[in-house]
Design a protein around this motif. Structure first.
Motif, PDB file in Angstrom:
ATOM      1  N   ILE A  36      -5.351  14.588 -18.868  1.00  0.00           N
ATOM      2  CA  ILE A  36      -5.970  14.540 -20.193  1.00  0.00           C
ATOM      3  C   ILE A  36      -5.427  15.644 -21.095  1.00  0.00           C
ATOM      4  CG2 ILE A  36      -8.152  14.920 -21.416  1.00  0.00           C
ATOM      5  CD1 ILE A  36      -9.531  13.455 -19.085  1.00  0.00           C
ATOM      6  N   VAL A  37      -5.354  16.863 -20.560  1.00  0.00           N
ATOM      7  CA  VAL A  37      -4.871  18.001 -21.356  1.00  0.00           C
ATOM      8  C   VAL A  37      -3.399  17.820 -21.721  1.00  0.00           C
ATOM      9  CG1 VAL A  37      -4.376  20.471 -21.287  1.00  0.00           C
ATOM     10  CG2 VAL A  37      -6.575  19.625 -20.469  1.00  0.00           C
ATOM     11  N   LEU A  38      -2.585  17.394 -20.749  1.00  0.00           N
ATOM     12  CA  LEU A  38      -1.157  17.216 -21.013  1.00  0.00           C
ATOM     13  C   LEU A  38      -0.890  16.085 -22.012  1.00  0.00           C
ATOM     14  CD1 LEU A  38       0.325  17.705 -17.424  1.00  0.00           C
ATOM     15  CD2 LEU A  38       0.429  19.291 -19.351  1.00  0.00           C
TER      16      LEU A  38
ATOM     17  N   VAL B 250     -11.401  13.659 -25.252  1.00  0.00           N
ATOM     18  CA  VAL B 250     -11.817  12.349 -24.753  1.00  0.00           C
ATOM     19  C   VAL B 250     -13.051  12.485 -23.851  1.00  0.00           C
ATOM     20  CG1 VAL B 250     -10.349  12.327 -22.688  1.00  0.00           C
ATOM     21  CG2 VAL B 250     -10.993  10.185 -23.766  1.00  0.00           C
ATOM     22  N   GLY B 251     -13.107  13.547 -23.047  1.00  0.00           N
ATOM     23  CA  GLY B 251     -14.271  13.775 -22.207  1.00  0.00           C
ATOM     24  C   GLY B 251     -15.523  14.001 -23.024  1.00  0.00           C
TER      25      GLY B 251
ATOM     26  N   LEU C  95     -11.538   9.171 -31.012  1.00  0.00           N
ATOM     27  CA  LEU C  95     -12.453  10.108 -30.369  1.00  0.00           C
ATOM     28  C   LEU C  95     -13.610  10.464 -31.301  1.00  0.00           C
ATOM     29  CD1 LEU C  95      -9.837  12.494 -28.714  1.00  0.00           C
ATOM     30  CD2 LEU C  95     -10.868  10.423 -27.786  1.00  0.00           C
ATOM     31  N   ALA C  96     -13.319  10.673 -32.579  1.00  0.00           N
ATOM     32  CA  ALA C  96     -14.361  11.024 -33.542  1.00  0.00           C
ATOM     33  C   ALA C  96     -15.354   9.876 -33.725  1.00  0.00           C
ATOM     34  CB  ALA C  96     -13.723  11.392 -34.882  1.00  0.00           C
TER      35      ALA C  96
ATOM     36  N   LEU D 185     -11.434   5.384 -15.513  1.00  0.00           N
ATOM     37  CA  LEU D 185     -11.669   6.363 -14.446  1.00  0.00           C
ATOM     38  C   LEU D 185     -12.274   7.644 -15.024  1.00  0.00           C
ATOM     39  CD1 LEU D 185      -8.419   6.110 -12.259  1.00  0.00           C
ATOM     40  CD2 LEU D 185     -10.674   5.136 -11.767  1.00  0.00           C
ATOM     41  N   THR D 186     -11.788   8.036 -16.191  1.00  0.00           N
ATOM     42  CA  THR D 186     -12.346   9.219 -16.857  1.00  0.00           C
ATOM     43  C   THR D 186     -13.802   8.988 -17.226  1.00  0.00           C
ATOM     44  OG1 THR D 186     -10.157   9.721 -17.774  1.00  0.00           O
ATOM     45  CG2 THR D 186     -12.038  10.832 -18.764  1.00  0.00           C
ATOM     46  N   ALA D 187     -14.099   7.780 -17.704  1.00  0.00           N
ATOM     47  CA  ALA D 187     -15.477   7.435 -18.048  1.00  0.00           C
ATOM     48  C   ALA D 187     -16.384   7.515 -16.822  1.00  0.00           C
ATOM     49  CB  ALA D 187     -15.525   6.028 -18.643  1.00  0.00           C
ATOM     50  N   LEU D 188     -15.885   7.027 -15.689  1.00  0.00           N
ATOM     51  CA  LEU D 188     -16.660   7.081 -14.448  1.00  0.00           C
ATOM     52  C   LEU D 188     -16.887   8.530 -14.026  1.00  0.00           C
ATOM     53  CD1 LEU D 188     -17.998   5.794 -12.002  1.00  0.00           C
ATOM     54  CD2 LEU D 188     -15.733   5.457 -10.994  1.00  0.00           C
TER      55      LEU D 188
END
Length: 269
Positions: free
Chosen positions: A30-32, A38-39, A90-91, A179-182
């Motif tokens: 995510i950072v890269l 997003v988190g 994201l906003a 996967l991030t959402a989970l």
């Protein structure tokens, strides 16, 4: 650490360590990819799911998961519509998720301790059911990342080159966002919706300051996250603090210490 002899602390520690590994692992990608918010966006959306679960009377985790997954799909859809302005997605999701959460909370007309625990995390709120769900979903996420690590690596550093190489960039990106959402839905029980994104960003940031390879980045990020969670749970119990805030504050302290230490070393070399 005698405090971990208590059953509720053992559950909190297990859930926290699994969460730390997952958040740090996904957080590196995510950072890269410069999608650090997003988190935060998914966490705000998951809060709406938690409020919906409480309002309609079902397990709030399921509500958080459904809301975060829906938000993940919306983010990817908006990102494709505005390829040069990814932050718009994201906003939109962040503000929309918070607005929906506020409306549902107002409909419930109560701000109880359980909702507070989802906002800021709680030591006693982690049930055996939560641990089982977090462990099962955590295994699934780690297997997914392991199987897709080559594709994720390619997409992270050059989406166009990955597309030319035959990688289904859109499908992999959507799956990774899910996967991030989970992971966000799993983490809210320990860290809280308002602070979960920090656990996905700060440990990778610590790692990027000192890591010398891509693999080393993951190792250091995971270690930083585990240290933050373990020390944060311990301090929150001893001083009766909110665990989410304590964990994030320790992680931020690690980042500052690494940055200062790195600066001092450079100064004297």
């Amino acid at each position: 650490m005698w405090i971990f002899s208590f059953d509720f602390m053992q559950r909190a520690l297990i859930a926290g360590m699994i969460t730390a590994v997952l958040a740090a692992t996904l957080g590196v990608f995510i950072v890269l990819r410069r999608l650090s918010l997003v988190g935060d966006s998914l966490a705000h959306a998951s809060l709406a799911g938690v409020a919906g679960g409480m309002l309609l009377g079902f397990y709030p985790f399921y509500g958080a998961l459904l809301a975060a997954a829906g938000a993940a799909l919306i983010i990817e859809f908006i990102r494709r519509a505005f390829p040069r302005y990814a932050e718009v997605a994201l906003a939109v999701v962040m503000s929309g998720g918070m607005a929906l959460a506020v409306i549902m909370i107002s409909l419930k007309k109560v701000f109880n301790a359980d909702l507070f625990s989802y906002l800021f995390g709680s030591l006693v709120a982690v049930s055996p059911r939560d641990v089982a769900v977090i462990a099962g979903a955590g295994i699934f996420i780690l297997i997914s990342v392991t199987l897709l690590h080559r594709e994720l690596f390619a997409i992270t550093f050059d989406e166009e080159a990955a597309r030319l190489a035959g990688i289904p960039v859109t499908a992999v990106s959507i799956y990774f966002t899910l996967l991030t959402a989970l992971t966000v839905a799993l983490a809210v029980r320990v860290v809280g919706t308002l602070l979960v994104s920090a656990l996905m960003v700060i440990p990778p940031a610590v790692s990027l300051q000192v890591a010398r390879s891509f693999k080393e980045t993951f190792v250091i990020a995971i270690l930083a996250a585990l240290i933050s969670v373990t020390c944060g749970l311990y301090a929150s119990f001893i001083f009766d603090l909110a665990p989410g805030g304590t964990i994030v504050l320790i992680a931020a302290g690690l980042l500052v210490a690494v940055m200062v230490g790195k600066g001092v070393i450079k100064k004297w070399m």
